[in-house]
Each structure stands twice: as structure tokens, then as C-alpha cells.
Design a protein around this motif. Structure first.
Motif, PDB file in Angstrom:
ATOM      1  N   THR A  14       0.827  -1.207   0.000  1.00 24.60           N
ATOM      2  CA  THR A  14       0.000   0.000   0.000  1.00 24.60           C
ATOM      3  C   THR A  14       0.858   1.253   0.000  1.00 24.60           C
ATOM      4  N   TYR A  15       1.897   1.285   0.800  1.00 27.11           N
ATOM      5  CA  TYR A  15       2.728   2.475   0.889  1.00 27.11           C
ATOM      6  C   TYR A  15       3.714   2.612  -0.261  1.00 27.11           C
ATOM      7  N   SER A  16       3.982   1.533  -0.978  1.00 21.21           N
ATOM      8  CA  SER A  16       4.933   1.620  -2.069  1.00 21.21           C
ATOM      9  C   SER A  16       4.287   2.000  -3.395  1.00 21.21           C
ATOM     10  N   CYS A  17       2.988   2.063  -3.466  1.00 20.27           N
ATOM     11  CA  CYS A  17       2.316   2.430  -4.710  1.00 20.27           C
ATOM     12  C   CYS A  17       2.562   3.899  -5.027  1.00 20.27           C
ATOM     13  N   HIS A  18       2.692   4.221  -6.302  1.00 21.95           N
ATOM     14  CA  HIS A  18       2.957   5.599  -6.716  1.00 21.95           C
ATOM     15  C   HIS A  18       1.852   6.180  -7.570  1.00 21.95           C
ATOM     16  N   VAL A  19       0.737   5.527  -7.613  1.00 27.25           N
ATOM     17  CA  VAL A  19      -0.372   5.984  -8.432  1.00 27.25           C
ATOM     18  C   VAL A  19      -1.602   6.063  -7.553  1.00 27.25           C
ATOM     19  N   ILE A  28      -3.850   8.901 -11.629  1.00 33.31           N
ATOM     20  CA  ILE A  28      -3.035  10.110 -11.563  1.00 33.31           C
ATOM     21  C   ILE A  28      -1.841   9.838 -10.656  1.00 33.31           C
ATOM     22  N   PRO A  29      -0.625  10.065 -11.148  1.00 34.65           N
ATOM     23  CA  PRO A  29       0.557   9.797 -10.335  1.00 34.65           C
ATOM     24  C   PRO A  29       0.527  10.607  -9.034  1.00 34.65           C
ATOM     25  N   GLU A  30       0.998   9.975  -7.956  1.00 35.85           N
ATOM     26  CA  GLU A  30       1.001  10.653  -6.656  1.00 35.85           C
ATOM     27  C   GLU A  30       1.847  11.913  -6.650  1.00 35.85           C
ATOM     28  N   TYR A  31       2.966  11.909  -7.391  1.00 33.26           N
ATOM     29  CA  TYR A  31       3.858  13.062  -7.403  1.00 33.26           C
ATOM     30  C   TYR A  31       3.217  14.279  -8.069  1.00 33.26           C
ATOM     31  N   ALA A  32       2.209  14.067  -8.880  1.00 26.66           N
ATOM     32  CA  ALA A  32       1.566  15.175  -9.590  1.00 26.66           C
ATOM     33  C   ALA A  32       0.566  15.866  -8.665  1.00 26.66           C
ATOM     34  N   GLN A  33       0.799  17.121  -8.438  1.00 23.38           N
ATOM     35  CA  GLN A  33      -0.099  17.923  -7.605  1.00 23.38           C
ATOM     36  C   GLN A  33      -0.825  18.996  -8.405  1.00 23.38           C
ATOM     37  N   TYR A  62     -12.873  20.420 -16.685  1.00 21.54           N
ATOM     38  CA  TYR A  62     -13.069  18.971 -16.542  1.00 21.54           C
ATOM     39  C   TYR A  62     -11.972  18.344 -15.684  1.00 21.54           C
ATOM     40  N   ILE A  63     -10.726  18.697 -15.961  1.00 24.08           N
ATOM     41  CA  ILE A  63      -9.624  18.120 -15.181  1.00 24.08           C
ATOM     42  C   ILE A  63      -9.713  18.560 -13.729  1.00 24.08           C
ATOM     43  N   ALA A  64     -10.032  19.825 -13.497  1.00 20.20           N
ATOM     44  CA  ALA A  64     -10.139  20.324 -12.124  1.00 20.20           C
ATOM     45  C   ALA A  64     -11.256  19.625 -11.352  1.00 20.20           C
ATOM     46  N   SER A  65     -12.360  19.330 -12.015  1.00 18.88           N
ATOM     47  CA  SER A  65     -13.494  18.730 -11.308  1.00 18.88           C
ATOM     48  C   SER A  65     -13.444  17.199 -11.267  1.00 18.88           C
ATOM     49  N   HIS A  66     -12.580  16.572 -12.067  1.00 17.09           N
ATOM     50  CA  HIS A  66     -12.510  15.110 -12.102  1.00 17.09           C
ATOM     51  C   HIS A  66     -11.176  14.562 -11.605  1.00 17.09           C
ATOM     52  N   SER A  67     -10.407  15.408 -10.934  1.00 17.95           N
ATOM     53  CA  SER A  67      -9.139  14.959 -10.357  1.00 17.95           C
ATOM     54  C   SER A  67      -8.854  15.781  -9.106  1.00 17.95           C
ATOM     55  N   ARG A  68      -7.813  15.397  -8.413  1.00 19.19           N
ATOM     56  CA  ARG A  68      -7.396  16.132  -7.215  1.00 19.19           C
ATOM     57  C   ARG A  68      -6.374  17.214  -7.551  1.00 19.19           C
ATOM     58  N   LEU A  69      -6.056  17.357  -8.828  1.00 19.90           N
ATOM     59  CA  LEU A  69      -5.025  18.292  -9.270  1.00 19.90           C
ATOM     60  C   LEU A  69      -5.501  19.735  -9.200  1.00 19.90           C
ATOM     61  N   THR A  70      -4.544  20.628  -8.980  1.00 26.55           N
ATOM     62  CA  THR A  70      -4.818  22.060  -8.903  1.00 26.55           C
ATOM     63  C   THR A  70      -4.305  22.728 -10.172  1.00 26.55           C
ATOM     64  N   TYR A 114       0.797  16.496 -24.484  1.00 23.58           N
ATOM     65  CA  TYR A 114       0.705  16.281 -23.040  1.00 23.58           C
ATOM     66  C   TYR A 114       2.108  16.024 -22.521  1.00 23.58           C
ATOM     67  N   THR A 115       2.487  16.759 -21.487  1.00 25.68           N
ATOM     68  CA  THR A 115       3.811  16.600 -20.905  1.00 25.68           C
ATOM     69  C   THR A 115       3.684  16.287 -19.419  1.00 25.68           C
ATOM     70  N   ASP A 116       4.261  15.148 -19.037  1.00 28.11           N
ATOM     71  CA  ASP A 116       4.398  14.778 -17.629  1.00 28.11           C
ATOM     72  C   ASP A 116       5.844  15.100 -17.290  1.00 28.11           C
ATOM     73  N   LYS A 117       6.062  16.123 -16.497  1.00 29.49           N
ATOM     74  CA  LYS A 117       7.408  16.634 -16.263  1.00 29.49           C
ATOM     75  C   LYS A 117       8.303  15.676 -15.483  1.00 29.49           C
ATOM     76  N   LYS A 118       7.708  14.676 -14.838  1.00 28.51           N
ATOM     77  CA  LYS A 118       8.519  13.723 -14.072  1.00 28.51           C
ATOM     78  C   LYS A 118       8.619  12.354 -14.734  1.00 28.51           C
ATOM     79  N   ASP A 119       7.741  12.037 -15.662  1.00 29.53           N
ATOM     80  CA  ASP A 119       7.749  10.731 -16.314  1.00 29.53           C
ATOM     81  C   ASP A 119       7.524  10.922 -17.812  1.00 29.53           C
TER      82      ASP A 119
END
Length: 167
Positions: A14-19, A28-33, A62-70, A114-119
Motif C-alpha cells: 500500500t505504501y509503495s504504490c505511486h499511483v 493520476i501519479p502521486e507526485y503530480a499535484q 473537466y480536469i479540475a473537477s474530475h481529479s485532485r489536481l490544482t 501532453y507533458t508529464d514533467k517527471k515521467d
């Protein structure tokens, strides 16, 4: 003893998951805020002047209302692109009036980067096309706004699914 080992293994997994997963199935990746959506420029010749802002706002909302991202100016996950196609064409022939179309189709194409700056493996550059049909006896200027809204809803869902649902 076996119960303790099972609990420890479960905790480690559980703690090692990154998604993280949301209720809508988005991965949504955990690192993405944060996320950003740059203004989608209108490169299509026939499209009206508000189509760019309408699509850009729809994707942000849509992204703001369907994800936890800011939403930010330069997010961990970034969307940008163009409205690259906008066409109106006859689809089906009329049986009552030979040589005339009974249905007309409005088609919109967008190009998305689409750019994921960490992956960087998750980055993509893809075109999406959607359409809506309307009776040929209706004037496009009367139905255009409703059709664009309908098509934008489908395009936004396509972009979201490609970015967050491994579609």
C-alpha cells in the motif's frame, strides 16, 4: 504469525504504490499535484473566434473537477495544442429530394501535446477528432454553439482518458 506477515506485506504494498485512483477511474501519479492547460490556438480556417477559449476552458474545468489536481500556470502535468480542423460536410442523401443532403456533419480536430514533467514515458502528442450531425435544413449558425459544446465534451473526455486512463 501468518496473519502478521500478510498484514505487513499489505502495508508495504500500500505504501509503495505511486499511483492514486479516483472514483472516475483516473490514474493520476502521486507526485503530480498540479496541472496546466495552455491556450489552444485556433489554426482551423472556418472555426469561429470563440472556439479556442471554449475548448481551453472546458478542458481546464473537466480536469479540475474530475481529479485532485490544482490548476496552475505551469503544472506538473501540462496540456497544450491547437484547434487544427473545423469542417462542415454533407453526410447522408435525402430520399425526398434527390441530390440534396438530409444530414450535415460538423467535425472538429484538436492536436494535443501532453507533458508529464517527471515521467517522460507518459508524454504524448496526439490528434483527436469528433463530430456531431444535424439536419441539413437547419442553419449552422443556429445550431453551431450547441454542436461545439457537444463535440468539446467528447474531445475533453478523449484527452482526459488518454492522459489519465491509459486509453
Amino acid at each position: 504469525m501468518l496473519k502478521r506477515v500478510a498484514v505487513i506485506v499489505l502495508c508495504v504494498l500500500t505504501y509503495s504504490c505511486h499511483v492514486s485512483y479516483s472514483l472516475n477511474g483516473a490514474s493520476i501519479p502521486e507526485y503530480a499535484q498540479t496541472f496546466s492547460v495552455q491556450y489552444f490556438k485556433n489554426q482551423a480556417q472556418l472555426a469561429g473566434p470563440t472556439i479556442s477559449q471554449t475548448f481551453t476552458d472546458a478542458l481546464r474545468s473537466y480536469i479540475a473537477s474530475h481529479s485532485r489536481l490544482t490548476l496552475t500556470q505551469s503544472g506538473d502535468l501540462d496540456f497544450q495544442g491547437d484547434i487544427s480542423g473545423y469542417s462542415i460536410a454533407p453526410v447522408t442523401a435525402s430520399s425526398s429530394a434527390p441530390g440534396q443532403s438530409a444530414t450535415t456533419r460538423l467535425t472538429i480536430t484538436i492536436d494535443v501535446t501532453y507533458t508529464d514533467k517527471k515521467d517522460t514515458k507518459k508524454c504524448f502528442n496526439t490528434s483527436f477528432t469528433r463530430y456531431a450531425d444535424f439536419p441539413s435544413n437547419q442553419n449552422i449558425s443556429v445550431v453551431q454553439n450547441d454542436l461545439i459544446t457537444q463535440i468539446n465534451t467528447q474531445l475533453v473526455q478523449d484527452v482526459f482518458d488518454k492522459a489519465f486512463n491509459n486509453w
